[in-house]
Every structure is written in C-alpha cells, then in structure tokens.
Design a protein around this motif. Sequence first.
Motif, short mmCIF file in Angstrom:
data_model
loop_
_atom_site.label_atom_id
_atom_site.label_comp_id
_atom_site.label_asym_id
_atom_site.label_seq_id
_atom_site.Cartn_x
_atom_site.Cartn_y
_atom_site.Cartn_z
N GLY A 219 1.05 57.78 6.52
CA GLY A 219 1.11 57.14 5.20
C GLY A 219 0.48 55.78 5.03
O GLY A 219 -0.19 55.54 4.03
N PRO A 220 0.68 54.82 5.97
CA PRO A 220 0.15 53.48 5.72
C PRO A 220 -1.37 53.46 5.58
O PRO A 220 -2.06 54.27 6.16
N GLN A 221 -1.86 52.47 4.77
CA GLN A 221 -3.32 52.32 4.63
C GLN A 221 -3.91 51.60 5.84
O GLN A 221 -5.07 51.76 6.16
N ALA A 222 -3.09 50.77 6.47
CA ALA A 222 -3.55 50.07 7.67
C ALA A 222 -2.37 49.89 8.61
O ALA A 222 -1.24 49.71 8.17
N VAL A 223 -2.66 49.96 9.92
CA VAL A 223 -1.65 49.66 10.94
C VAL A 223 -2.20 48.49 11.75
O VAL A 223 -3.36 48.51 12.17
N ILE A 224 -1.37 47.48 11.93
CA ILE A 224 -1.78 46.31 12.72
C ILE A 224 -0.81 46.22 13.88
O ILE A 224 0.38 45.92 13.69
N VAL A 225 -1.29 46.52 15.09
CA VAL A 225 -0.41 46.44 16.26
C VAL A 225 -0.58 45.04 16.85
O VAL A 225 -1.69 44.65 17.21
N THR A 226 0.52 44.28 16.90
CA THR A 226 0.42 42.94 17.51
C THR A 226 0.59 43.09 19.02
O THR A 226 1.40 43.88 19.51
#
Length: 322
Positions: A219-226
């Motif tokens: 679903g998300p438009q972007a995933v940001i893995v820290t």
Amino acid sequence: MSAACLSRQVVVIGSANLDLTVTVSRLPREGETILGGELLLSNGGKGANQAVAALKAGAEVRLMAKIGRDPFGDRICRDLVAAGLPAEGLLRDESAPTGVALIVVDRHGRNQIAVAPGSNQLLLPAAIEQYEPVLAHGTVMLVQLEIPIVTVERALQFAKAREMMTILNPAPASPLSDDLLRHVDLLTPNETEAETLTGIAVSDLPSAATAAKALLLRGPQAVIVTLGPQGALLCTASVVRHLSAIPVEVVDTTAAGDAFNGALAAALAGKPWADMLGTDRLRVLEDAVRFANAAGALTTTKRGAQESLPTKADIERLLAAS
Ligand code: ADP
C-alpha cells in the motif's frame, strides 16, 4: 494548489511518557538488584518526541496525546507547551496515570526498558472526531504504534479523507494489517521493524531493499528504512535510493528515529504533494530524507531525547557543511 497546502502544519497523534532513567555499571540479571546513579526524569514517548522534533525542525505542529491528571502529567504538559505545542490537543485523563518508561542504562549505552502505557491506552478514536476542527488543518499526519491500534487506523483514515499526507513510523515493532497499510503514504521502519513487518531479516542495503519492496506491495507510496549509521534507504515503485548518514561524533543514539521522523514530516509539510508529478515527488522526498538524516545525526551528538533534538538552523548548517 489547495488552501491547505499553504500551511506547514504537522499533526501528530501519539504517546507522551515520562522516562525514569537510572545509570548502572552493568545491567541487572534476572532477580538481581543493582545500585545505580541518580534518577533522571525526562519527557519522552514517541508521539511527543516526534512532535517536538517536527516543531524544532520548522513546522507548525499539533500533538494529540492522552496524559494523566497527576504530577508527571502536569510536568509533561507544562514542558510541551513551553516548547511551543498548543495545549489544545494535550488531553488530560483522571482515570489512568501518565505513561511511564522505566529505563536502566549501563555505561556502554545498553539498556533495558519497561513501559507502563497508562493514559496512552485511553487515547481512543472518538477523540479524533471530537477534535476534528483542530486536526483538520494539518497537511501531514504522523503516527506511531504506542497508542491503541484502532486509534492509529482512525487517524490514518481521517487524514486520507482530508487529503493529508500520512506517515507511519511503525514503532515499536508490530505486525500490521494490509488494511491499515493501505492508508499510509510513507512508511518509516528501522531495520528491526522492517523485519517484524515482513519476516525478512534486514542486516544490509540489499536486504533492506527486499523488505522495502515487499512493504510497497501492501500500500505505501514510499518506504524509508532507517539504517542507523548507514543513513536511510528510500524505496518507491520506480527507485531504490540509498541516502548516506552524515558522519558525526556519536554520544547517545536515543531519539535518533524520533528526530528523523519529526524532521521528515516537517520537511514535507507545506509541499503540494497531491498536485505533484512523479519526478517532483521523488526530488522532494530525497531532499526530505537528507534533512531527516541530518536531524537524526545531530540528535546522536547529545544525550537525552527531547532535549537533544536539533533546530531547523542546526540541521541546515550541518547539511551545508557536509
Ligand atoms: P531508530 O532510533 O528508530 O532505531 P535509526 O537508528 O535507524 O532509528 O536512526 C534514525 C536515523 O538517525 C538514521 O536513519 C540516521 O539518519 C540517523 N542516525 C542514527 N545513528 C546515526 C549515527 N551513528 N551516525 C549518523 N546518523 C545516525
């Protein structure tokens, strides 16, 4: 551009705790008592930390949190208002004590933490409807997982129905339904959280990318893995971009993730997200992640949580110098 885009308002719906910390020479074993140093009281909770982070990073911020009507709660409310958050969303509750985190830290920075969520568990979806006029001005909704999951779901639905950008920092780590993830624009797990959400062991850039791609499908438009000292991995349907951390002298990594998320939300508030095309969105996202990386890095150079969060000027200075 819609009128809402002219404001830079971040709405945070989340937790506020008092952190009680004792420093010890080594962590106690099961059943063991250890004498430590002085008790340190500090304001914490991911919701409050991220709200203060966004505020210091330059956004106008509303925090909705449930705080007990007790001396710990009085202290938290006083400090949050003094920091610049409007008192309006700081809801007091007679029926449960303020949330408390009991923290034991050894001299290497290793810790053991037990949280009594207290009043945070009483932040229920009805409060969102009740405070609709206050919350509806937001352009970005930022939530975490230290409040009831039904409230997280309602907050995301509320925001999407009003064309706000939604950011979910899925911390502390917990599995999430596809239904919930469908209402998330940006998902910002750290390595552990990405692993809990996907079952993929995340230990390096390729495994972070694999987990992020699996999450994008939900679903998300972007995933940001820290990725702590490695910075962050930004993943959208069209790109995988590694944005390196900014090297700093690390003193204490507490609240690095909170600084990152608050600064990310602040950088994205006021951007006409809904009206942007793909390449513009990507450029804006990359700049926001760089800004958030700088905020996270600066937070690690000071001890504590809310007291270690950097200002917009600090962040811009570090970015200009790196
Ligand atoms: P969390 O605190 O949620 O586990 P991380 O450890 O991934 O989150 O840290 C969040 C962000 O803070 C990172 O993406 C990075 O930008 C910054 N950061 C964390 N640790 C360091 C470090 N040692 N040096 C520079 N930046 C760091």
